[in-house]
Design a protein around this motif. Structure first.
Motif, short mmCIF file in Angstrom:
data_model
loop_
_atom_site.label_atom_id
_atom_site.label_comp_id
_atom_site.label_asym_id
_atom_site.label_seq_id
_atom_site.Cartn_x
_atom_site.Cartn_y
_atom_site.Cartn_z
N GLY A 147 -44.83 58.93 87.90
CA GLY A 147 -43.76 57.92 87.12
C GLY A 147 -43.07 58.78 86.18
O GLY A 147 -43.19 60.14 86.06
N ASP A 178 -48.72 51.61 87.94
CA ASP A 178 -47.66 51.02 87.62
C ASP A 178 -47.27 50.25 86.27
O ASP A 178 -46.85 49.32 86.49
CB ASP A 178 -47.38 49.92 89.06
CG ASP A 178 -47.43 50.31 90.43
OD1 ASP A 178 -47.90 49.99 91.19
OD2 ASP A 178 -46.88 51.72 90.65
N ASN A 187 -44.94 49.70 83.57
CA ASN A 187 -43.83 49.78 83.14
C ASN A 187 -43.32 49.08 81.66
O ASN A 187 -43.91 47.95 81.83
CB ASN A 187 -42.87 48.87 84.31
CG ASN A 187 -42.32 49.83 85.40
OD1 ASN A 187 -41.70 50.45 85.42
ND2 ASN A 187 -43.04 49.60 86.31
N GLU A 188 -42.62 49.45 80.87
CA GLU A 188 -42.43 48.93 79.38
C GLU A 188 -41.35 49.59 78.95
O GLU A 188 -41.16 50.80 79.19
CB GLU A 188 -43.83 49.06 78.76
CG GLU A 188 -43.86 48.44 77.34
CD GLU A 188 -43.57 46.97 77.35
OE1 GLU A 188 -43.39 46.08 78.22
OE2 GLU A 188 -43.19 46.55 76.03
N THR A 189 -40.67 48.91 77.98
CA THR A 189 -39.57 49.50 77.21
C THR A 189 -39.97 48.94 75.67
O THR A 189 -40.09 47.92 75.59
CB THR A 189 -38.40 49.10 77.38
OG1 THR A 189 -38.09 49.28 78.95
CG2 THR A 189 -37.36 49.80 76.85
N LYS A 210 -53.67 47.92 84.89
CA LYS A 210 -52.46 47.29 84.96
C LYS A 210 -52.06 46.46 83.92
O LYS A 210 -52.82 45.99 83.13
CB LYS A 210 -52.59 46.19 86.39
CG LYS A 210 -53.03 47.03 87.66
CD LYS A 210 -52.36 46.33 88.71
CE LYS A 210 -52.69 46.54 90.19
NZ LYS A 210 -54.28 46.88 90.44
N GLU A 250 -39.56 54.57 76.98
CA GLU A 250 -39.20 53.95 78.13
C GLU A 250 -40.55 54.47 79.28
O GLU A 250 -40.53 55.55 79.17
CB GLU A 250 -37.96 54.24 78.92
CG GLU A 250 -36.74 53.74 78.24
CD GLU A 250 -35.37 54.60 78.59
OE1 GLU A 250 -35.21 55.37 78.19
OE2 GLU A 250 -34.89 54.20 79.72
N ILE A 251 -41.30 53.55 79.53
CA ILE A 251 -42.41 53.90 80.46
C ILE A 251 -41.92 53.26 81.99
O ILE A 251 -42.04 52.07 82.05
CB ILE A 251 -43.75 53.24 79.98
CG1 ILE A 251 -43.94 53.50 78.58
CG2 ILE A 251 -45.04 53.81 80.83
CD1 ILE A 251 -45.09 52.88 77.88
N LYS A 252 -41.71 54.17 83.02
CA LYS A 252 -41.30 53.69 84.24
C LYS A 252 -42.71 54.13 85.20
O LYS A 252 -42.81 55.37 85.50
CB LYS A 252 -39.88 54.34 84.45
CG LYS A 252 -38.92 54.42 83.60
CD LYS A 252 -37.65 54.69 83.80
CE LYS A 252 -36.50 54.75 83.03
NZ LYS A 252 -35.34 55.49 83.20
N ASN A 253 -43.09 53.01 85.75
CA ASN A 253 -43.85 53.43 86.98
C ASN A 253 -45.07 54.33 86.69
O ASN A 253 -45.16 55.32 87.72
CB ASN A 253 -43.07 53.64 88.27
CG ASN A 253 -42.29 52.46 88.77
OD1 ASN A 253 -43.13 51.42 88.75
ND2 ASN A 253 -41.07 52.57 89.34
#
Lengths: 239, 218, 240
Positions: free
Chosen positions: C56, C19, C21-23, C213, C3-6
């Motif tokens: 993040g 920013d 974001n990726e799962t 981004k 999980e990659i959050k912010n």
């Protein structure tokens, strides 16, 4: 700590010692300059021999370089100074030994010959770094090998090797100190002489160190100017 | 033809033994200190980088003979008593040669690409494992030719211990020369011996350079 | 699951990731593409802790990379990485390259490790090159050894940073074949690549990055047939 020693930094400017150091410096500079002129031209010549089409010329160049690189400079100096005159036979040898200031001339000769072998090596590296295509491009304009080297390759290689030549120039001044072993009154000799007279060798050698430092920085600065003057646009210069 | 040499051969070879001793200690200390100096020169910490760089740049402007004299004068003051000239010479050589070895190590360390280290880390190896099995072996193989060449230089430099009276090879030759005055033989002999050792050494260095090049200049 | 959050990252004043974001679920193959300098390689290196990030969070199987208690070495055992320039250890044979980490990290015996390495060499198609040094291997062979080296640690995830960009065209296929087989066997893969044939065959998701981004994402068909953003359209025009 056992300081049974009283420092006497005044030794550096008290007469006559201060003058000795400067006189020594002057001799160092003289030896360095003259030896450099010998080394520079002889070195270019020997370095260029290495790339001629004649095998025996190439051999002479390689042999010269190998001999002068693999023997310590001190040994070379002693050889020329002590054994050199004898090569000319007993009577001529004795006459040579009477020459006033012989050690000065021998020092220049030995230093020049030694440094020339190093210049020759740099020359070889310079030639090697010029691409084969460049050589072929020049030859295809109809120039002979000789003309190519004389008008294009040698000047080109010289500019490429200015940085290592700067180092060699610096090294020649450092190596001139070895001449003290045959009695040449250059800078290092003088600092030792001050110790012999005053027993304040530490101050004297420290002072000499400072002078060598200034000498070194000056040489680098001057060679930097030369490098800028002769720089080839687009080639990577000093960072 | 080499009769003066033959007559004094044991004396002369005794001097050569001292030369070899000097070289051994100078190399051991010089390479060890050089490895550290190299690390200091790539350090990102300015409290390490600046003093080390100052030291290297200062020494590289100095003639070796002057450094030998300086230590010869300074060591008794620090130790509080007169010092064995051999020890003083060895210290001078170590301090001097370490700057040159240091530059070789620095180039070796810097030649390791960051991604090679990353590749090792990506398989889960720690820093010390990576250093031990990858960084040091690879850097060492790259540096070996230069290390050998600089060692040959050090071997030649030991002759300058002459100036503080050490009875190494060259001084003993000149002592014999004072007696026998057969300078061509005697200095020719020293020259030939040095030549043989240094020439072989440079061939060995070149061998490792070729080998390294075949392995992709590892 | 990764999980990659912010996630945001700066190099000095310059922001390289913004920013993100990726799962990534187990078994998925995700392809990241984009112009050079868009931060793709940096993102990969953040996921296995080779590069730090300032804002993040990245969680691998629930373990956060920014947690100071996290053992990054153990984490890296589970994430294999393959590099553009192969980065094989030049002083070791192919076999030794592959067996080094299992021996030193997992403490396998030399025999077991080498046996395993031979199996992996067979799997990537070059068992005959076991005793060869990297300098004697072609680019394609070196990269396959590099893949085997990563697989030797039995990772749960595999990351590829432009694995075929340094290869001559005739060798690209042999490496892609290995990667496709891996993906089909169910390996979770994150690939930075421009090889769209590979993406079409096995990618579950394509991410397009630009200037740090994530600009667009979608399945292969969505991205290639219906790119939504201008930047993506421009990029596709250039590579197709």
């Amino acid at each position: 700590m056992g300081f049974a020693y009283d420092f006497d930094w005044g030794v550096l400017w008290r007469q006559p010692y201060g003058i000795w150091l400067l006189q020594g410096l002057w001799l160092t500079i003289k030896i360095g300059f003259v030896a450099w002129i010998v080394a520079f031209f002889l070195g270019i010549f020997i370095g260029t021999l290495r790339v001629t089409p004649w095998r025996w010329l190439r051999f002479i160049s390689t042999a010269y370089t190998e001999i002068f690189r693999n023997i310590p400079f001190l040994v070379q100096l002693f050889f020329w100074y002590y054994a050199g005159p004898m090569i000319f036979g007993e009577s001529l040898g004795r006459q040579i030994n009477q020459i006033v200031g012989l050690n000065f001339y021998v020092a220049i000769l030995a230093l020049g010959l030694y440094t020339a072998s190093r210049v020759a090596e740099h020359m070889r590296a310079g030639f090697a770094s010029i691409s084969r295509d460049q050589y072929q491009a020049v030859l295809s304009t109809g120039m002979t090998q000789y003309k190519m080297y004389r008008h294009v390759i040698v000047p080109y290689a010289l500019r490429i090797i200015i940085p290592p030549l700067t180092t060699e120039f610096l090294t020649i001044f450092k190596n001139s100190s070895v001449a003290m072993t045959i009695g040449v009154a250059e800078l290092t000799f003088m600092s030792y002489r001050i110790d012999a007279e005053t027993f304040h060798g530490l101050e004297a050698t420290s002072g000499a160190m400072l002078i060598y430092l200034i000498l070194g920085l000056t040489v680098v600065r001057v060679m930097g100017v030369i490098e800028t003057r002769f720089k080839i646009p687009g080639m990577i210069g000093r960072e | 033809m080499f009769d003066a040499v033959a007559r004094n051969i044991t004396f002369l070879l005794g001097g050569f033994a001292v030369t070899l001793e000097l070289t051994f200690f100078a190399l051991t200390g010089g390479i060890a200190l050089g490895a550290l100096v190299g690390l200091g020169r790539i350090s990102t910490n300015k409290w390490i980088y600046q003093p080390v760089t100052l030291y290297v740049n200062f020494i590289r402007n100095m003639p070796l003979i002057l450094v030998i004299f300086w230590f010869y004068f300074v060591m008794p003051i620090i130790a509080g008593r007169p010092l064995n000239p051999f020890l003083s010479a060895v210290i001078s050589f170590i301090i001097f040669e370490a700057t040159y070895f240091g530059e070789i190590f620095r180039a070796g360390y810097q030649s390791i690409s960051k991604d090679l280290t990353s590749a090792a880390y990506s398989t889960g190896m720690t820093y010390s494992q990576t250093a031990r099995y990858i960084l040091i072996p690879v850097a060492f193989r790259r540096m070996l030719p230069s290390l050998i060449t600089q060692s040959i230089v050090t071997f030649q430099d030991t002759s300058l211990a002459f100036v503080i009276g050490l009875q190494e090879f060259v001084r003993r030759t000149s002592i014999v020369d004072n007696l026998e005055v057969r300078s061509i033989q005697l200095f020719g002999f020293v020259a030939i011996i040095f030549f043989i050792f240094c020439f072989i050494g440079s061939k060995i260095s070149r061998h490792f350079e070729e080998k390294g090049r075949k392995l992709g200049m590892i | 699951m990764i999980e990659i959050k912010n996630v945001n990252k700066w190099f000095g004043d310059f922001q390289v990731l913004t920013d993100i974001n990726e799962t990534i679920e187990r078994g998925q193959t995700v392809v990241i593409c984009g112009p050079s300098g868009s931060g793709k390689s940096t993102l990969l290196r953040c996921i296995n802790g080779l590069e730090p990030y300032q804002k993040g969070e990245i969680l691998v199987d629930g373990i956060s990379l920014s947690d100071s208690k996290t053992n990054l070495y153990k984490l890296r055992e589970n994430i294999g990485m393959v590099f553009q320039r192969f980065e094989l250890y030049p002083h070791m044979t192919a076999l030794q390259n592959i067996s080094l980490a299992p021996m030193k990290v997992r403490k396998l015996s030399k025999d077991k490790a080498e046996k395993k390495a031979m199996e992996l060499l067979k799997r990537v198609g070059i068992p005959d090159k076991a005793e060869a040094y990297p300098a004697n291997l072609s680019g394609g062979q070196q990269q396959r050894v590099a893949i085997a080296r990563s697989l030797a640690m039995e990772p749960k995830y595999m990351m590829f940073d432009e694995p075929t960009s340094a290869l001559d065209p005739e060798m690209i296929k042999e490496v892609l074949d290995v990667m496709i087989a891996l993906a089909k066997e169910g390996m979770t893969m994150l690939c930075v690549t421009h090889e769209m044939g590979f993406a079409r065959e096995v990618a579950d998701e394509i991410i397009f990055m630009d200037y740090g981004k994530i600009v667009e994402r979608g399945t292969y068909e969505e991205f290639f047939e219906n790119p939504k953003s201008e930047r993506a359209k421009e990029f596709l025009k250039q590579i197709l």
